[in-house]
Design a protein around this motif. Structure first.
Motif, PDB file in Angstrom:
ATOM      1  N   GLU A 229       0.813  -1.223   0.000  1.00  0.00           N
ATOM      2  CA  GLU A 229       0.000   0.000   0.000  1.00  0.00           C
ATOM      3  C   GLU A 229       0.848   1.276   0.000  1.00  0.00           C
ATOM      4  O   GLU A 229       0.335   2.369  -0.270  1.00  0.00           O
ATOM      5  N   PRO A 232       2.804   2.946  -4.173  1.00  0.00           N
ATOM      6  CA  PRO A 232       2.385   3.948  -5.163  1.00  0.00           C
ATOM      7  C   PRO A 232       3.073   5.303  -5.039  1.00  0.00           C
ATOM      8  O   PRO A 232       3.187   6.020  -6.041  1.00  0.00           O
ATOM      9  N   TRP A 235       6.012   4.937  -7.126  1.00  0.00           N
ATOM     10  CA  TRP A 235       5.621   4.917  -8.537  1.00  0.00           C
ATOM     11  C   TRP A 235       5.332   6.336  -9.044  1.00  0.00           C
ATOM     12  O   TRP A 235       5.713   6.697 -10.161  1.00  0.00           O
ATOM     13  N   SER A 253      -0.017   9.828  -6.731  1.00  0.00           N
ATOM     14  CA  SER A 253      -0.027   8.456  -6.191  1.00  0.00           C
ATOM     15  C   SER A 253      -1.441   7.944  -5.981  1.00  0.00           C
ATOM     16  O   SER A 253      -1.682   6.731  -5.992  1.00  0.00           O
ATOM     17  N   ARG A 293       9.594   2.875 -13.534  1.00  0.00           N
ATOM     18  CA  ARG A 293       8.523   2.961 -14.539  1.00  0.00           C
ATOM     19  C   ARG A 293       8.441   1.691 -15.371  1.00  0.00           C
ATOM     20  O   ARG A 293       7.346   1.198 -15.671  1.00  0.00           O
ATOM     21  N   LEU A 296       6.365  -1.206 -13.919  1.00  0.00           N
ATOM     22  CA  LEU A 296       4.937  -1.053 -13.654  1.00  0.00           C
ATOM     23  C   LEU A 296       4.100  -1.672 -14.771  1.00  0.00           C
ATOM     24  O   LEU A 296       4.431  -1.527 -15.955  1.00  0.00           O
ATOM     25  N   PRO A 299      -1.612  -0.646 -17.356  1.00  0.00           N
ATOM     26  CA  PRO A 299      -2.763   0.116 -16.837  1.00  0.00           C
ATOM     27  C   PRO A 299      -2.405   0.984 -15.636  1.00  0.00           C
ATOM     28  O   PRO A 299      -2.890   2.113 -15.515  1.00  0.00           O
ATOM     29  N   VAL A 300      -1.575   0.448 -14.754  1.00  0.00           N
ATOM     30  CA  VAL A 300      -1.158   1.235 -13.584  1.00  0.00           C
ATOM     31  C   VAL A 300      -0.377   2.460 -14.040  1.00  0.00           C
ATOM     32  O   VAL A 300      -0.590   3.587 -13.568  1.00  0.00           O
ATOM     33  N   ARG A 301       0.532   2.253 -14.968  1.00  0.00           N
ATOM     34  CA  ARG A 301       1.365   3.357 -15.454  1.00  0.00           C
ATOM     35  C   ARG A 301       0.514   4.424 -16.141  1.00  0.00           C
ATOM     36  O   ARG A 301       0.724   5.619 -15.958  1.00  0.00           O
ATOM     37  N   GLN A 302      -0.486   3.991 -16.946  1.00  0.00           N
ATOM     38  CA  GLN A 302      -1.335   4.964 -17.635  1.00  0.00           C
ATOM     39  C   GLN A 302      -2.145   5.802 -16.653  1.00  0.00           C
ATOM     40  O   GLN A 302      -2.295   7.014 -16.834  1.00  0.00           O
ATOM     41  N   ASP A 303      -2.662   5.168 -15.607  1.00  0.00           N
ATOM     42  CA  ASP A 303      -3.423   5.923 -14.603  1.00  0.00           C
ATOM     43  C   ASP A 303      -2.532   6.956 -13.913  1.00  0.00           C
ATOM     44  O   ASP A 303      -2.962   8.092 -13.652  1.00  0.00           O
ATOM     45  N   LEU A 304      -1.319   6.574 -13.612  1.00  0.00           N
ATOM     46  CA  LEU A 304      -0.397   7.516 -12.980  1.00  0.00           C
ATOM     47  C   LEU A 304      -0.107   8.696 -13.911  1.00  0.00           C
ATOM     48  O   LEU A 304      -0.083   9.858 -13.480  1.00  0.00           O
TER      49      LEU A 304
END
Length: 947
Positions: A229, A232, A235, A253, A293, A296, A299-304
């Motif tokens: 948790e 992020p 990230w 984050s 980067r 990751l 999808p996680v990278r795109q949201d960030l």
């Protein structure tokens, strides 16, 4: 790390309390803490301390915490002076810390301990030996030494050791920034770059480099050590890629204030992130962000990235280029294009043209970009590229776009105009550029008359090879009419700048009145850029014409206005003209290095550096480094001499003609002169013949083409108009002197030579007024040479008293041999002061033909048994400058065998192993700009004494 790192044992600790503790049996013990981040060289420093030569008899005890064996035991060397070396204390467990503390508390006199640790990984910050207070013995000296990253200068040395001398300052700066200067990361990255078969040493290649294995493992292991948790926040730092504030970091984050703050604290405690400044967090090694980067999921990278674009969009001012990158990475295509457009416009408005060019090139090169998007972005790229610096990719992008028939005619014409300007001005591809400009002028004539005027004005530029001055004049008339019809003040200024270039190049009588009309004080950035172009072109013309005081003022004004209006291309042109100005006005000290630095700084745009190539070649020729001279004058293979602007091409051809004559290759000299003369005659700008004419005349006469040489001089004289062109007029007089000297008839040779001497002296006087000290000295040498040659064909003037009958031919002061000898002596001295080694040697050799060295050694003169004689020094200087034995022999009127003997004696006396070693021992580097006169008893020796 090596001994130049500034933290080595011998440099940093020899003679320190640490060393003293180990060299005196009763000296008080010393404890040295060495702290530093991962990779800065702590273990290396331990090894260097262990190798201190002054403590060779002291026992060593090694240990590494967290590893097999742990720290050393206190009873390993009982009552024996010992150097205890303990690495990685941050890894120590409870038992290891207890054992280490016991050893340190019992440290005997004559002993010392060094413990290293990573401060960011200590269980308790600031307490390397644990939470409990340490009971340091009162007699112990406790020191702390912090190892930091390398500075840029040290990174540069490492880069040159790994990749060679071709590393540009920009590439080194990028390397230093991405690695944070951490030595281990620097070395690892350089090793990876050096292994690439096609590594070109560019900034882009360094920016594309992935994090080295050791760095990636370190940052990923620290990230994975956090609770899921908390990760992020790391990230988010990787996506934002820089030092950012806490609020932005937590917003990206997605953790929210409470959980986000807790996660940030734990990331800092675990060294996954670092505090980089007041409310600034990120990775101490920026290259680490790419490793995170890359780890990751998409999808996680795109949201960030989507959250990052939103967060950065709230900044003032908005960093649109970064916002565009995040939108693109998030897959938001429309928002990406809008942000790119705003970023490019913002950068161009702030004169950050290279930033706009890089962004737009990358965007327009994207496959599948809609045509309407290309039509919006391509003109932005073209406008910045014309005033920026060369980019091959920009040219290729624009060349592809203008072929798109779906583009509106006005857009296509504007793009073709800027493409033509780049092809001509920044790439040297004149035929292509000329065709593009002609087509653009036709395409724009009806729809955009202002831009059509700009294209026509560009076609009036006389610098490019190919068309005659008459054709350029016709285009200028059309450009002036189109600019007036457009009502556009910027285009009027652009065409005025073209009028200035044409008029000043041809030395027209109203040229400088046109220069005064350029709007220097305008607040319009576009008009200011065009005025800067006009000023820089006028300054360049003034240098070629020999109006050096006016050139200095215009260069300063043009460079200042270019910088203020954000036009780096014009500013670089002015810098090139400055190098020519320094060459002609005799500002030679350091000039070779300045030329080389300019070439290195413009490595991606060699045409812009063409002035520097030619000046560097002229210097090498004067200094006798003929191999280097030919290489520099031929632009070192970057592009053909035929692609140079005409004045530079003719200047380089004149120097190469002279070089061929010096090498006794008369046919090659004549061929070179003939070809270059055809170019300048076809262009019709006769002031540009000044640096070619004297050498071309000599080459053609010596090749048996005296009639052609005479016609050259006549054409040169007729081509010069009534305007100010003092350098060309001096060169015309010089050319007439050469013609008189080389064609003196056998039946009246003496009078022909004396007439040549008179012309040479007139040329020398003209060059002195400019001032141009080098051609002034060359022509003064020519005058003296002709007087001495005439003396061999008639009654000698040596020893003639003032009561002797006056000669029937020209005046005594002109034909006086003693005056000629004195003038040659002065020429030799002036050449020497300038640094013209070859010319000085040649002049002294000519003096020796008048006064041959006497056999035997006069009483009181040194025997030079163990030091170089003046002749040996002279031969050695020419040898290390690059001349062959035969070339030295020709220069000094010696036999090759005699030259060989002089070099052999010089090498023996200096103990040199080779000619290259001889250069080092004579302290003659690649940039020989000042060779001292030979001395005797501390006083300079005149040229006549050397004879």
């Amino acid at each position: 790390m090596g001994e130049d790192d500034g933290v080595t044992a011998e440099r940093g600790f020899a003679g320190s309390p640490l060393a003293r503790a180990l060299t005196g049996e009763r000296a008080q013990p010393v404890l040295l803490f060495v702290e530093g981040a991962a990779g800065v060289g702590k273990s290396h420093l331990l090894q260097e301390l262990a190798d201190l030569p002054e403590t060779a008899d002291v026992a060593r005890s090694w240990g590494r915490c967290g590893a097999s064996g742990g720290p050393p035991h206190e009873d390993e060397h009982p009552n024996t002076p010992t150097l205890w070396l303990v690495d990685d204390v941050h890894r120590a467990d409870g038992d290891e810390l207890l054992r280490l503390r016991q050893m340190l508390e019992a440290l005997p006199p004559g002993s010392a301990a060094v413990v290293t640790y990573r401060s960011e990984e200590l269980p308790v910050p600031g307490l390397p030996l644990g939470e409990a207070p340490m009971a340091y013995p009162s007699r112990m000296t406790v020191l702390r030494h912090r190892l930091g990253p390398w500075d840029e200068a040290r990174v540069r040395r490492a880069a040159r050791q790994a990749l060679g001398e071709g590393c540009s300052p920009e590439m080194v700066r990028t390397l230093h920034e991405l690695t944070g200067g951490v030595p281990r990361v620097v070395v690892d990255l350089l090793t990876e770059l050096g292994e690439r078969p096609a590594f070109g040493g560019t900034v882009a290649e360094v920016e594309r480099a992935a994090a080295p294995v050791r760095l990636a493992e370190l940052v990923l292991s620290r990230t994975r050590a956090l609770a899921p948790e908390d990760q992020p926040v790391v990230w988010a730092a990787a996506v934002l890629d820089g030092a950012v504030g806490r609020n932005e970091l937590l917003a990206v984050s997605g953790l929210g204030p409470g959980p986000g703050n807790a996660a940030l604290l734990r990331a800092l405690q675990g060294a996954a992130l670092a505090e980089l400044g007041e409310d600034r967090y990120g990775f101490p090694v920026p290259l680490a962000a790419s490793a995170v980067r890359a780890s990751l999921p998409g999808p996680v990278r795109q949201d960030l990235h989507r959250r990052a674009a939103k967060v950065l969009g709230r900044r003032q001012p908005v960093p649109w280029a970064a916002v565009a990158d995040h939108h693109r990475a998030a897959g938001q295509s429309r928002r990406w294009i809008n942000a790119v457009e705003r970023a490019a416009k913002s950068a161009a408005a702030s004169s950050r043209h290279q930033e706009a060019i890089t962004l737009l090139e990358r965007t327009l090169a994207t496959p599948g970009l809609p045509p309407q998007v290309r039509a919006r972005l391509a003109p932005l790229l073209a406008r910045s590229a014309v005033t920026g610096l060369r980019s091959d990719q920009t040219v290729e992008v624009l060349a592809q776009i203008v072929q798109d028939a779906s583009l509106p005619a006005a857009v296509r014409g504007e793009l073709r105009l800027d493409l033509g300007l780049m092809l001509c001005n920044q790439m040297g591809r004149y035929p292509e550029g000329w065709r593009a400009l002609e087509t653009a002028a036709a395409e724009l004539h009806e729809v955009r008359p202002g831009l059509a005027a700009r294209a026509m004005g560009a076609l009036s530029s006389p610098f490019w090879p190919g068309n005659s001055i008459g054709i350029h004049g016709e285009w200028l008339v059309k450009a002036m009419a189109a600019a007036d019809a457009s009502g556009d003040d910027t285009m009027r200024t652009a065409v005025l700048a073209n009028r200035v270039a044409l008029a000043t190049s041809c030395a027209e009588t109203d040229a400088w009145e046109l220069v005064r009309r350029l709007p220097r004080d305008t607040t319009d950035t576009a008009r200011a850029g065009q005025a800067a172009r006009g000023l820089c072109n006028a300054a360049d013309s003034a240098v070629w014409l020999g109006l050096h005081e006016r050139a200095a003022d215009l260069l300063a004004e043009g460079r200042e206005l270019s910088a203020r209006s954000g036009a780096p291309y014009f500013e670089h042109n002015a810098l090139g003209a400055q190098l020519l100005q320094e060459w002609w006005t005799g500002q030679w000290p350091g000039l070779a290095r300045r030329c080389e630095d300019f070439v290195a700084a413009t490595a991606d745009m060699p045409l812009i550096a063409s002035d520097a190539y030619v000046v560097r070649g002229l210097l090498a020729l004067a200094q006798g480094d003929w191999g280097e001279a030919a290489s520099w004058l031929s632009q070192r293979g970057t592009f053909g001499r035929e692609d140079l602007p005409v004045p530079l091409a003719t200047t380089a051809a004149g120097a190469l003609t002279r070089l061929a004559l010096a090498r006794q290759d008369v046919q090659a000299a004549a061929d070179c002169a003939r070809a270059a003369w055809a170019v300048v005659a076809g262009k019709g700008v006769w002031p540009w013949a000044a640096e070619l004419a004297p050498w071309a005349v000599e080459a053609l006469v010596r090749a048996g083409e005296g009639a052609t040489a005479q016609a050259m001089v006549q054409d040169f004289a007729q081509g010069l108009g009534p305007g100010q062109a003092p350098a060309a007029r001096a060169a015309l007089t010089w050319s007439r002197a050469v013609l008189a000297e080389t064609t003196a008839a056998a039946l009246d040779r003496r009078n022909g030579l004396l007439r040549a001497a008179e012309l040479y002296r007139a040329a020398a006087a003209a060059y002195e007024k400019l001032p141009r000290p080098y051609p002034r000295t060359l022509t003064a040498e020519g005058a003296a040479r002709c007087v001495l040659a005439a003396d061999t064909d008639g009654p000698s003037q040596v020893g003639r008293s003032e009561h002797d009958a006056a000669p029937q031919e020209p005046a005594t002061d002109l034909t006086s041999v003693p005056m000629a000898v004195a003038e040659l002596e002065a020429c030799a001295d002036r050449f020497t002061v300038l640094g013209a080694v070859w010319d000085a040697a040649r002049t002294r050799a000519l003096l020796r033909t008048r006064h041959p060295a006497k056999k035997g050694r006069p009483p009181g003169r040194p025997s030079h048994a163990d030091e170089l004689s003046p002749r040996e020094a002279e031969v050695a200087q020419l040898a290390v400058s690059g001349l062959t034995n035969r070339e030295i022999a020709v220069t000094l009127h010696l036999s090759p065998r005699t030259v060989e003997q002089h070099i052999a004696r010089a090498m023996r006396k200096t103990r040199a192993l080779s000619r290259r070693d001889l250069a080092r021992r004579l302290d003659v580097g690649s940039e020989t700009v000042s060779v001292p006169l030979p001395t005797r008893d501390g006083h300079p020796v005149r040229a006549s004494e050397i004879c």
